[in-house]
Motif scaffolding. Sequence first.
Motif, PDB file in Angstrom:
ATOM      1  N   HIS A 349      39.816  41.731  35.618  1.00 61.81           N
ATOM      2  CA  HIS A 349      40.102  42.082  36.807  1.00 61.81           C
ATOM      3  C   HIS A 349      40.925  41.688  36.906  1.00 61.81           C
ATOM      4  CE1 HIS A 349      35.461  41.710  37.500  1.00 61.81           C
ATOM      5  NE2 HIS A 349      35.390  40.415  36.417  1.00 61.81           N
ATOM      6  N   LYS A 350      42.062  40.790  36.018  1.00 62.30           N
ATOM      7  CA  LYS A 350      43.127  39.956  36.413  1.00 62.30           C
ATOM      8  C   LYS A 350      43.880  40.008  38.191  1.00 62.30           C
ATOM      9  CE  LYS A 350      45.364  41.816  31.504  1.00 62.30           C
ATOM     10  NZ  LYS A 350      45.892  42.366  31.131  1.00 62.30           N
ATOM     11  N   LYS A 351      42.741  39.818  38.354  1.00 61.37           N
ATOM     12  CA  LYS A 351      43.623  39.479  40.115  1.00 61.37           C
ATOM     13  C   LYS A 351      43.770  38.122  40.423  1.00 61.37           C
ATOM     14  CE  LYS A 351      39.399  42.128  41.690  1.00 61.37           C
ATOM     15  NZ  LYS A 351      38.149  42.073  42.812  1.00 61.37           N
ATOM     16  N   ILE A 352      45.219  38.877  39.493  1.00 56.73           N
ATOM     17  CA  ILE A 352      46.593  36.675  39.434  1.00 56.73           C
ATOM     18  C   ILE A 352      46.852  36.778  40.951  1.00 56.73           C
ATOM     19  CG2 ILE A 352      48.461  36.263  38.371  1.00 56.73           C
ATOM     20  CD1 ILE A 352      47.562  37.907  36.378  1.00 56.73           C
ATOM     21  N   GLU A 353      47.492  37.069  41.683  1.00 57.96           N
ATOM     22  CA  GLU A 353      47.877  37.042  43.751  1.00 57.96           C
ATOM     23  C   GLU A 353      46.610  36.513  44.189  1.00 57.96           C
ATOM     24  OE1 GLU A 353      50.919  36.815  43.926  1.00 57.96           O
ATOM     25  OE2 GLU A 353      51.426  37.103  41.413  1.00 57.96           O
ATOM     26  N   GLU A 354      45.802  37.474  43.885  1.00 52.54           N
ATOM     27  CA  GLU A 354      44.586  37.165  44.640  1.00 52.54           C
ATOM     28  C   GLU A 354      44.336  35.553  43.948  1.00 52.54           C
ATOM     29  OE1 GLU A 354      39.866  38.164  45.827  1.00 52.54           O
ATOM     30  OE2 GLU A 354      41.295  39.865  45.355  1.00 52.54           O
ATOM     31  N   SER A 355      43.656  35.452  43.117  1.00 52.61           N
ATOM     32  CA  SER A 355      43.390  34.077  42.192  1.00 52.61           C
ATOM     33  C   SER A 355      44.272  32.659  42.706  1.00 52.61           C
ATOM     34  CB  SER A 355      43.472  33.926  41.135  1.00 52.61           C
ATOM     35  OG  SER A 355      42.586  34.952  40.996  1.00 52.61           O
ATOM     36  N   LYS A 356      45.761  32.888  43.147  1.00 54.56           N
ATOM     37  CA  LYS A 356      46.975  31.965  42.980  1.00 54.56           C
ATOM     38  C   LYS A 356      46.805  31.875  44.861  1.00 54.56           C
ATOM     39  CE  LYS A 356      50.018  32.862  39.182  1.00 54.56           C
ATOM     40  NZ  LYS A 356      52.182  33.282  39.813  1.00 54.56           N
ATOM     41  N   ILE A 384      47.232  29.791  31.214  1.00 54.11           N
ATOM     42  CA  ILE A 384      48.749  30.215  31.355  1.00 54.11           C
ATOM     43  C   ILE A 384      48.664  30.699  32.944  1.00 54.11           C
ATOM     44  CG2 ILE A 384      50.012  32.578  30.257  1.00 54.11           C
ATOM     45  CD1 ILE A 384      48.811  32.481  28.251  1.00 54.11           C
ATOM     46  N   PHE A 385      47.405  30.870  33.515  1.00 50.81           N
ATOM     47  CA  PHE A 385      47.570  31.126  34.757  1.00 50.81           C
ATOM     48  C   PHE A 385      48.145  30.113  35.427  1.00 50.81           C
ATOM     49  CE2 PHE A 385      44.733  30.986  38.814  1.00 50.81           C
ATOM     50  CZ  PHE A 385      45.317  31.600  38.904  1.00 50.81           C
ATOM     51  N   ILE A 386      47.062  28.628  35.418  1.00 52.28           N
ATOM     52  CA  ILE A 386      47.372  27.386  35.980  1.00 52.28           C
ATOM     53  C   ILE A 386      48.860  27.270  35.765  1.00 52.28           C
ATOM     54  CG2 ILE A 386      46.983  24.881  35.844  1.00 52.28           C
ATOM     55  CD1 ILE A 386      45.284  27.107  37.374  1.00 52.28           C
ATOM     56  N   ALA A 387      49.542  27.370  34.866  1.00 52.01           N
ATOM     57  CA  ALA A 387      50.337  26.845  34.194  1.00 52.01           C
ATOM     58  C   ALA A 387      51.504  27.381  35.229  1.00 52.01           C
ATOM     59  CB  ALA A 387      51.229  26.782  32.549  1.00 52.01           C
ATOM     60  N   ASP A 388      51.159  29.088  35.733  1.00 48.04           N
ATOM     61  CA  ASP A 388      52.555  29.859  35.843  1.00 48.04           C
ATOM     62  C   ASP A 388      52.563  29.214  37.356  1.00 48.04           C
ATOM     63  OD1 ASP A 388      53.886  31.979  36.539  1.00 48.04           O
ATOM     64  OD2 ASP A 388      52.913  33.134  36.894  1.00 48.04           O
ATOM     65  N   PHE A 389      50.621  28.821  37.864  1.00 47.38           N
ATOM     66  CA  PHE A 389      50.543  28.712  39.589  1.00 47.38           C
ATOM     67  C   PHE A 389      51.652  27.141  39.617  1.00 47.38           C
ATOM     68  CE2 PHE A 389      48.299  25.748  42.454  1.00 47.38           C
ATOM     69  CZ  PHE A 389      47.939  27.204  43.635  1.00 47.38           C
ATOM     70  N   ILE A 390      51.038  25.921  38.800  1.00 52.56           N
ATOM     71  CA  ILE A 390      51.603  24.898  38.851  1.00 52.56           C
ATOM     72  C   ILE A 390      53.427  24.883  38.966  1.00 52.56           C
ATOM     73  CG2 ILE A 390      52.510  23.053  37.637  1.00 52.56           C
ATOM     74  CD1 ILE A 390      49.691  22.290  36.590  1.00 52.56           C
ATOM     75  N   LYS A 391      54.078  26.018  38.326  1.00 50.96           N
ATOM     76  CA  LYS A 391      55.451  26.594  38.709  1.00 50.96           C
ATOM     77  C   LYS A 391      55.561  26.331  39.730  1.00 50.96           C
ATOM     78  CE  LYS A 391      56.242  27.967  34.025  1.00 50.96           C
ATOM     79  NZ  LYS A 391      56.745  28.788  32.772  1.00 50.96           N
ATOM     80  N   GLU A 392      55.637  27.375  40.576  1.00 49.79           N
ATOM     81  CA  GLU A 392      55.223  28.385  42.105  1.00 49.79           C
ATOM     82  C   GLU A 392      54.721  26.826  42.971  1.00 49.79           C
ATOM     83  OE1 GLU A 392      53.246  31.665  42.460  1.00 49.79           O
ATOM     84  OE2 GLU A 392      54.676  32.379  40.478  1.00 49.79           O
ATOM     85  N   SER A 633      52.316  20.408  32.612  1.00 47.41           N
ATOM     86  CA  SER A 633      52.852  20.805  33.483  1.00 47.41           C
ATOM     87  C   SER A 633      52.924  22.807  33.217  1.00 47.41           C
ATOM     88  CB  SER A 633      53.090  20.381  34.737  1.00 47.41           C
ATOM     89  OG  SER A 633      54.872  20.133  34.023  1.00 47.41           O
ATOM     90  N   ASP A 634      52.480  22.692  31.942  1.00 43.76           N
ATOM     91  CA  ASP A 634      53.416  23.589  31.272  1.00 43.76           C
ATOM     92  C   ASP A 634      52.586  24.386  30.033  1.00 43.76           C
ATOM     93  OD1 ASP A 634      54.373  26.380  30.953  1.00 43.76           O
ATOM     94  OD2 ASP A 634      56.683  25.282  31.001  1.00 43.76           O
ATOM     95  N   VAL A 635      52.606  25.395  29.454  1.00 48.41           N
ATOM     96  CA  VAL A 635      51.727  25.627  28.388  1.00 48.41           C
ATOM     97  C   VAL A 635      52.551  26.239  27.689  1.00 48.41           C
ATOM     98  CG1 VAL A 635      51.296  27.941  28.964  1.00 48.41           C
ATOM     99  CG2 VAL A 635      49.790  27.114  27.516  1.00 48.41           C
TER     100      VAL A 635
END
Length: 718
Positions: A349-356, A384-392, A633-635
């Motif tokens: 699916h890769k619905k990354i923005e919607e998931s964030k 990877i998704f969570i680590a990216d989210f934490i940065k933002e 907080s990072d991966v």
Amino acid sequence: MTDTIVAILAKELNQNITHVENVAKLLDEGNTVPFIARYRKEMHGTMDDQTIRTLADRLQYLRGLETRRAEVKEAIAAQEKLTDELSAAIDKAQTLAEIDDLYRPFRPKRRTRASVARERGLEPLAALLRDTIGQGMPAEEAALPFVNAEKEVLTPQDALAGAQDILAEDLSDDADVRKRLRALLFRTGILHTTGEEDGTYAMYHDFSEPVQKIQSHRILAINRGEKEGKLKTSLSGDDAMTQMILRGALIRAKNPYIDILTAVCEDSYSRLIFPSLEREIRNDLTDAANEQAIKTFALNLRPLLMQPPVKGKVTLGFDPAYRTGCKLAVVDETGKVLETAVIYPTPPHKKIEESKKTLHQLCKTHGITAIAIGNGTASKESEIFIADFIKEYDGNLAYMVVSEAGASVYSASKLGAEEFPDYDVSLRSAVSIARRLQDPLAELVKIDPKAIGVGQYQHDMPQARLGEALDGVVEDCVSSVGVDINTASPALLVRVAGVSKAVSKNITAYREANGRFSSRKQLLKVKGLGPKAYEQCAGFLRVPDGENLLDRTAVHPESYAAAETLLTLTGYTAADAANGKLTDLLPRIDQLGREDAASRCGVGVPTLMDIAGELQKPGRDVREALPAPVLRSDVLALEDLKPGMDLIGTVRNVTDFGAFVDIGVHQDGLVHISELSHKFLRHPSEAVKVGDVCTVRVLSVNPKNHRISLSIKQAGKV
């Protein structure tokens, strides 16, 4: 024989004989190991729970040995063949194998070549061949009188063959011979394996190792390969020495039939003795390997269960998946579920923005500060998704990858369905993952210990023995931490010493019907919880906000008067203890004299000091003294790893050959036993345990095989 058993145990465990005798009596009276270990220290000299469990296991074995000894004597006596010499030999036997060797000649046998020969009247010929000294007639001439067509002995050669069968069986039944050959085979035997050159068992495709030196994890690997049809095994020994022992036992000097008797020795060994001893030795190796694996499993399970809880954090449980989406569960500081959701940040699916966006809303609404990510399918992409989210994200947020071993077992279990009837299996798993971070012990007790995923070859173990050992570890851990009687689930309560499954449900039913427990005494009102069960469990069940300060501690109700006397003797009050003002308690006890203070309190010194420790820190959690889990907080990606890098990691599993360490790249790295310490180690558990936080150095990375080789000794332990 009881005195003998106690003496044996005292010597084996290097314990005082009176203490061993006391523990045996306490066990016979129905006391649990945690209760004995914690509340009967004066009787056992402060043995720990593991020593007491070892004592209990050996006590059971030795009593079983005595029972078998008596059974064998009775069976031989019934045949009117029990001599004083044989009886003494049975009494001296130290193992079941030795007793069975002595019983072997008298055991009812199926029809054998030797029994057929005996039926044909060939026993006198066998005795003649064995006992003749000096001159003797030719063997065939000696056999002529035994030729009998009616008994199917048609020729002298038939008679001699039958006599040799009798001698071969008699030799194979000789207990002393078997004992010596078994010891020889253990000392000189070599285990050989052959099989595929590639695949899982490649290292065993042409493998040989002495029986004395082969490691237990290799035995288990060989057994599994053999079971799967991928390996063939054989055992070889010192044949020359074997034949010397056999000839020495059978052939007398100047026996004229030496050639025939030599052939008997060879036949007895190859046809009767060796196949039997080979099975015994393989079984003994497997039993020892199983015990070592069970011990390793137990060693790993204890620190896993005793990991410090991550308290005071609203936590998001993140159960990764691909096609079906990642299941989320938000739980508050007490483990209560606040909200659930499903997002689709992973392929396909890769619905990354919607998931964030969904994740951001959950974090802000509930004040999430910790995320627990399951380490199963799609864990890497989820991390990877969570680590990216934490940065933002503009808040305090960190994550930890949590082992989800057994989470699916719990989710699909009757217990999971009872706890969360409105959730599907995957959402229950997300809740479990979150709670594992918050309080590992309270959550992991809901799962069969065999499914928790530490150790090796657990599915190949004797399941009853493994279950018994692991249940003991869980019980000891729960008892050492203590259980809040007002919040504990039935799954946690049943792990408390003295609490049965029925009583655990009755405790929760009483709580639901009458409200929170305000004192330990109320336990006596619970259906099925009588005085003996109360004695065993009361000290391990806590009332954190109880009216009596001592109900919050590990002080047993039987010692409340002693605790109150101690406070009075040292000039303190219960209020002082509640407010943490007992800073000089130990010096004041020492001023009184520990022996004198204990006597005036009516307890022994060990119990007195335990009471003092509890009064100094009422309601403390012993797990808080351990290193806290590493929240990230990072991966890192596997490709980011380079030889020489130093990283912080957490030990996830300890095996016989090394330790697996989570360094935040989804794939755990292996620290081989040779890289754990500069000192010689008999076992990796001497250097590390599950849950240890350590600094590791990357030695090599093999992306193709997803293998990471690490070293602790080159980086140093944190």
